[in-house]
Write a protein that holds these residues in place. Structure first.
Motif, PDB file in Angstrom:
ATOM      1  N   TYR A 170      11.911 -18.084  -7.240  1.00  0.00           N
ATOM      2  CA  TYR A 170      10.982 -17.485  -8.187  1.00  0.00           C
ATOM      3  C   TYR A 170      10.217 -16.303  -7.597  1.00  0.00           C
ATOM      4  CZ  TYR A 170      12.300 -21.735 -10.516  1.00  0.00           C
ATOM      5  OH  TYR A 170      13.051 -22.742 -11.083  1.00  0.00           O
ATOM      6  N   THR A 171      10.819 -15.661  -6.605  1.00  0.00           N
ATOM      7  CA  THR A 171      10.256 -14.447  -6.023  1.00  0.00           C
ATOM      8  C   THR A 171      11.363 -13.419  -5.846  1.00  0.00           C
ATOM      9  OG1 THR A 171       8.607 -15.743  -4.801  1.00  0.00           O
ATOM     10  CG2 THR A 171       8.967 -13.465  -4.096  1.00  0.00           C
ATOM     11  N   ALA A 172      11.109 -12.209  -6.346  1.00  0.00           N
ATOM     12  CA  ALA A 172      12.053 -11.097  -6.168  1.00  0.00           C
ATOM     13  C   ALA A 172      11.280  -9.928  -5.570  1.00  0.00           C
ATOM     14  CB  ALA A 172      12.681 -10.693  -7.494  1.00  0.00           C
ATOM     15  N   ILE A 173      11.720  -9.458  -4.398  1.00  0.00           N
ATOM     16  CA  ILE A 173      11.031  -8.393  -3.680  1.00  0.00           C
ATOM     17  C   ILE A 173      11.915  -7.140  -3.711  1.00  0.00           C
ATOM     18  CG2 ILE A 173      10.017  -7.679  -1.492  1.00  0.00           C
ATOM     19  CD1 ILE A 173       9.728 -10.668  -0.814  1.00  0.00           C
ATOM     20  N   PHE A 174      11.429  -6.102  -4.392  1.00  0.00           N
ATOM     21  CA  PHE A 174      12.161  -4.855  -4.535  1.00  0.00           C
ATOM     22  C   PHE A 174      11.778  -3.923  -3.389  1.00  0.00           C
ATOM     23  CE2 PHE A 174      12.864  -6.770  -8.458  1.00  0.00           C
ATOM     24  CZ  PHE A 174      13.672  -6.013  -9.295  1.00  0.00           C
ATOM     25  N   ASN A 175      12.784  -3.433  -2.671  1.00  0.00           N
ATOM     26  CA  ASN A 175      12.561  -2.553  -1.524  1.00  0.00           C
ATOM     27  C   ASN A 175      13.048  -1.137  -1.849  1.00  0.00           C
ATOM     28  OD1 ASN A 175      11.675  -4.728   0.308  1.00  0.00           O
ATOM     29  ND2 ASN A 175      13.790  -5.440   0.099  1.00  0.00           N
ATOM     30  N   TYR A 176      12.184  -0.144  -1.608  1.00  0.00           N
ATOM     31  CA  TYR A 176      12.488   1.245  -1.935  1.00  0.00           C
ATOM     32  C   TYR A 176      12.416   2.107  -0.684  1.00  0.00           C
ATOM     33  CZ  TYR A 176      12.070  -0.017  -6.854  1.00  0.00           C
ATOM     34  OH  TYR A 176      12.249  -0.583  -8.084  1.00  0.00           O
ATOM     35  N   SER A 177      13.260   3.123  -0.636  1.00  0.00           N
ATOM     36  CA  SER A 177      13.240   4.053   0.498  1.00  0.00           C
ATOM     37  C   SER A 177      12.138   5.094   0.351  1.00  0.00           C
ATOM     38  CB  SER A 177      14.595   4.751   0.635  1.00  0.00           C
ATOM     39  OG  SER A 177      14.912   5.474  -0.546  1.00  0.00           O
ATOM     40  N   ARG A 178      11.688   5.309  -0.894  1.00  0.00           N
ATOM     41  CA  ARG A 178      10.557   6.190  -1.163  1.00  0.00           C
ATOM     42  C   ARG A 178       9.573   5.425  -2.045  1.00  0.00           C
ATOM     43  NH1 ARG A 178      11.985  12.234  -2.896  1.00  0.00           N
ATOM     44  NH2 ARG A 178       9.742  12.356  -2.444  1.00  0.00           N
ATOM     45  N   PRO A 179       8.312   5.811  -2.060  1.00  0.00           N
ATOM     46  CA  PRO A 179       7.337   5.070  -2.860  1.00  0.00           C
ATOM     47  C   PRO A 179       7.738   5.003  -4.334  1.00  0.00           C
ATOM     48  CG  PRO A 179       6.219   6.584  -1.379  1.00  0.00           C
ATOM     49  CD  PRO A 179       7.675   6.914  -1.285  1.00  0.00           C
ATOM     50  N   MET A 180       7.528   3.836  -4.919  1.00  0.00           N
ATOM     51  CA  MET A 180       7.739   3.620  -6.342  1.00  0.00           C
ATOM     52  C   MET A 180       6.388   3.303  -6.982  1.00  0.00           C
ATOM     53  SD  MET A 180       9.260   3.255  -9.249  1.00  0.00           S
ATOM     54  CE  MET A 180      11.039   3.289  -8.971  1.00  0.00           C
ATOM     55  N   PRO A 181       5.841   4.182  -7.803  1.00  0.00           N
ATOM     56  CA  PRO A 181       4.568   3.887  -8.461  1.00  0.00           C
ATOM     57  C   PRO A 181       4.681   2.612  -9.301  1.00  0.00           C
ATOM     58  CG  PRO A 181       5.146   6.205  -8.704  1.00  0.00           C
ATOM     59  CD  PRO A 181       6.351   5.517  -8.143  1.00  0.00           C
TER      60      PRO A 181
ATOM     61  N   LEU B 151      16.038   2.530  -4.840  1.00  0.00           N
ATOM     62  CA  LEU B 151      16.055   1.089  -4.610  1.00  0.00           C
ATOM     63  C   LEU B 151      17.150   0.760  -3.595  1.00  0.00           C
ATOM     64  CD1 LEU B 151      15.095  -1.802  -5.421  1.00  0.00           C
ATOM     65  CD2 LEU B 151      16.898  -1.758  -7.173  1.00  0.00           C
ATOM     66  N   THR B 152      16.771   0.130  -2.488  1.00  0.00           N
ATOM     67  CA  THR B 152      17.751  -0.164  -1.435  1.00  0.00           C
ATOM     68  C   THR B 152      18.217  -1.613  -1.454  1.00  0.00           C
ATOM     69  OG1 THR B 152      15.957  -0.608   0.135  1.00  0.00           O
ATOM     70  CG2 THR B 152      16.852   1.639   0.072  1.00  0.00           C
TER      71      THR B 152
ATOM     72  N   PRO C 229       0.799  -1.231   0.000  1.00  0.00           N
ATOM     73  CA  PRO C 229       0.000   0.000   0.000  1.00  0.00           C
ATOM     74  C   PRO C 229       0.832   1.281   0.000  1.00  0.00           C
ATOM     75  CG  PRO C 229      -0.956  -1.597   1.509  1.00  0.00           C
ATOM     76  CD  PRO C 229       0.363  -2.170   1.068  1.00  0.00           C
ATOM     77  N   ASP C 230       2.001   1.247   0.644  1.00  0.00           N
ATOM     78  CA  ASP C 230       2.820   2.464   0.690  1.00  0.00           C
ATOM     79  C   ASP C 230       3.741   2.602  -0.524  1.00  0.00           C
ATOM     80  OD1 ASP C 230       4.780   0.553   1.156  1.00  0.00           O
ATOM     81  OD2 ASP C 230       5.368   1.342   3.128  1.00  0.00           O
ATOM     82  N   GLY C 231       3.718   1.631  -1.434  1.00  0.00           N
ATOM     83  CA  GLY C 231       4.517   1.713  -2.644  1.00  0.00           C
ATOM     84  C   GLY C 231       5.997   1.478  -2.445  1.00  0.00           C
ATOM     85  N   LYS C 232       6.414   1.046  -1.276  1.00  0.00           N
ATOM     86  CA  LYS C 232       7.836   0.869  -1.000  1.00  0.00           C
ATOM     87  C   LYS C 232       8.325  -0.570  -1.189  1.00  0.00           C
ATOM     88  CE  LYS C 232       8.360   4.769   2.176  1.00  0.00           C
ATOM     89  NZ  LYS C 232       8.815   5.201   3.522  1.00  0.00           N
ATOM     90  N   THR C 233       7.399  -1.489  -1.400  1.00  0.00           N
ATOM     91  CA  THR C 233       7.766  -2.886  -1.618  1.00  0.00           C
ATOM     92  C   THR C 233       6.987  -3.419  -2.812  1.00  0.00           C
ATOM     93  OG1 THR C 233       8.145  -3.231   0.749  1.00  0.00           O
ATOM     94  CG2 THR C 233       7.878  -5.189  -0.614  1.00  0.00           C
ATOM     95  N   ILE C 234       7.701  -3.878  -3.824  1.00  0.00           N
ATOM     96  CA  ILE C 234       7.071  -4.428  -5.013  1.00  0.00           C
ATOM     97  C   ILE C 234       7.593  -5.844  -5.221  1.00  0.00           C
ATOM     98  CG2 ILE C 234       6.805  -4.208  -7.513  1.00  0.00           C
ATOM     99  CD1 ILE C 234       6.926  -1.175  -7.117  1.00  0.00           C
TER     100      ILE C 234
END
Length: 531
Positions: A145-156, A136-137, A88-93
């Protein structure tokens, strides 16, 4: 914001299981044959995870695959990724990856490959992507088969997906880790997961790929081989097409006159369809280090002295239209409502603006002198430079055109800043944050091509760009970019003069071509050739 996993599962099923039957039922494709393609220039790199360029994608997009691609309507569809969700916060995709995919050397494709590419290529080395992935942090890989992208600011999520079409190509971790990445031999002999395997690159002659027998899309590809013939002379390329030596020329590589002539030849199709995701512009860049250019009235006068409808009709054979700002009309998600041409051709007004700025004509009729550097993306660029020179002469500005090769022009404009005006191409890639706002935001490293190197900076624009790039509400993002268009049109740090489509010329014996929104750069897994 989330994308339905069920919906993505249906899309994935269609593209992996149902699509082959759909294609066969509708086209009666033939297996085998060699597609011969016109390739106009040498590439020092064929690694799309290291170099974002249509010249690279045109070859390597058949060998190396991205996480996602576009369909015919410009919608994002699965490739190496099968589904995606955002917190919901756009920081994890989170991306779910395709199982059972193997690299051309037989090794399995896993989430570790995605993690490595994201951190070692996309974030740190890939042009355009370094700005995109600034926040991207880390990338977590809880399973293969899962890749979790973590961001310090929201990524649309919409921004990331559209960007990954061009900036999400994955090369094998096991062939790059621990090596000198920039000098790795696989940069010019790529290994991928795509429908075709690299065979040979003979400088100045050709590039050859052959069918990947173990491709994960069962029953594909149809072609045995693709050969790109390197022909830098446009007339020779047109002659090779007409004689049947080559079957296809994409990305407007032929002369405009020959393109116009091919429209009358029933053996060929001339089309812009299939390139709508890569709209491009003729650009005009200003060097604010020159106090004359730093005067807004001077920049407005320059722009209003240029009769762009005339240039499009008489120089471009009608292949284009005047632009209304930095976002093209094809961008349905971001094009501002009620956009219009801000600076229509008005030579009298241009002269008045120059007088108002204090640059009246001298006894010889000249007001001042400017140096123009053109970056030769295509044959129209020097034409546009000459058109600018002649147009500005009519309002008393003497322009000297400085000729460089492409590398020299890029160095003169973006590193040495040895220009007053510069002109070339900008290419829009579906979202302003992918490859457009870098032309405006300050802070790009000195010498980075197609970035803000003009000696112009705006705190307001920088903040607006940063806010839009991290706004996860699509309605609010569009509103922010509409504000940006208004500010750029008013302050004129640069100007996009035209809006144009790339043009392809293709033999009628080629089938299933231009059936995606970025087809010349896509994988061509379903292309077949009539024998």
């Amino acid at each position: 914001m989330k994308i339905s996993n069920f919906k993505q599962a249906l899309i994935s099923v269609f593209f992996t299981i149902l699509l082959p039957f759909y294609v066969m039922a509708n086209n009666n494709p033939q297996y085998g044959g060699t597609l011969v393609v016109h390739y106009s220039g040498e590439q020092r790199v064929l690694n799309p995870a290291l170099r974002a360029s249509t010249g690279v994608y045109e070859v390597s997009g058949k060998i190396v695959e991205s996480l996602v691609d576009l369909d015919a309507d410009g919608n994002v569809v699965p490739v190496l990724a099968t589904s995606w969700t955002s917190s919901p916060d756009g920081k994890t995709i989170t991306f779910k990856l395709r199982e059972g995919v193997r690299w051309h050397d037989g090794k399995p494709f896993t989430s570790k490959d995605v993690q490595y590419n994201a951190m070692e290529f996309w974030k740190t080395r890939l042009n355009f992507s370094t700005a995109l992935q600034l926040n991207l942090t880390s990338v977590d890989t809880p399973d293969d088969y899962t890749a979790i992208f973590n961001y310090s600011r929201p990524m649309p999520l919409d921004l990331l997906l559209r960007a990954l079409v061009d900036l999400g190509y994955v090369v094998p971790r096991h062939l790059y880790q621990g090596t000198d990445i920039l000098n790795n031999p696989y940069n010019t002999a790529p290994v991928g997961t795509g429908p075709f395997k690299f065979v040979e690159y003979q400088r100045g002659q050709h590039i050859i790929v052959e069918r990947n027998q173990d491709y994960w899309r069962k029953g594909f590809p149809y072609l045995d081989k693709i050969v790109w013939r390197i022909i830098d002379d446009k007339s020779s390329a047109s002659a090779a097409l007409e004689s049947g030596q080559i079957d296809l020329s994409a990305y407007s590589k032929l002369s405009l006159a020959d393109i116009d002539r091919f429209k009358q030849n029933p053996k060929f199709e001339v089309l812009t369809k299939g390139s709508q995701a890569n709209i491009f512009n003729n650009t005009l860049e200003f060097n604010f280090r020159n106090p004359i250019i730093a005067d807004l009235n001077v920049r407005k006068a320059i722009v209003q002295s240029l009769n762009i409808p005339f240039f499009v009709d008489d120089f471009l054979y009608g292949l284009g239209k005047p632009a209304t700002g930095i976002i093209p009309s094809s961008s349905k998600n971001f094009y501002p409502k009620d956009s219009k041409i801000v600076y229509p051709f008005d030579k009298k007004k241009a002269e008045a603006l120059l007088d108002q700025a204090g640059y009246k004509r001298k006894a010889d009729g000249n007001r001042f002198n400017l140096k123009l550097v053109h970056i030769n993306n295509g044959e129209d660029v020097p034409l546009f430079a000459t058109f600018i020179q002649q147009s500005l002469a009519e309002i008393g500005i003497n322009v000297t055109i400085v000729n460089h090769d492409t590398a020299g022009a890029l160095n003169a404009v973006y590193k040495q800043h040895d220009f007053d005006l510069a002109t070339g191409w900008h290419q829009y890639r579906g979202d302003p944050a992918v490859s457009t706002t870098v032309w405006l935001r300050s802070g790009s490293p000195d010498g980075a091509p197609w970035t803000n190197q003009y000696g112009w900076q705006s705190d307001k624009v920088d903040q607006l760009i940063d806010n839009a790039a991290t706004e996860i509400d699509p309605i609010k993002r569009k509103a922010l970019y509409s504000q940006l268009v208004d500010i750029v049109n008013e302050e004129l740090p640069l100007w996009f003069a035209t809006e144009r489509d790339f043009i392809s010329v293709v033999s009628t014996k080629v089938h299933n071509h231009h059936n995606t929104a970025r087809w010349p750069s896509s994988s061509w897994f379903d292309v077949w050739i009539e024998k």
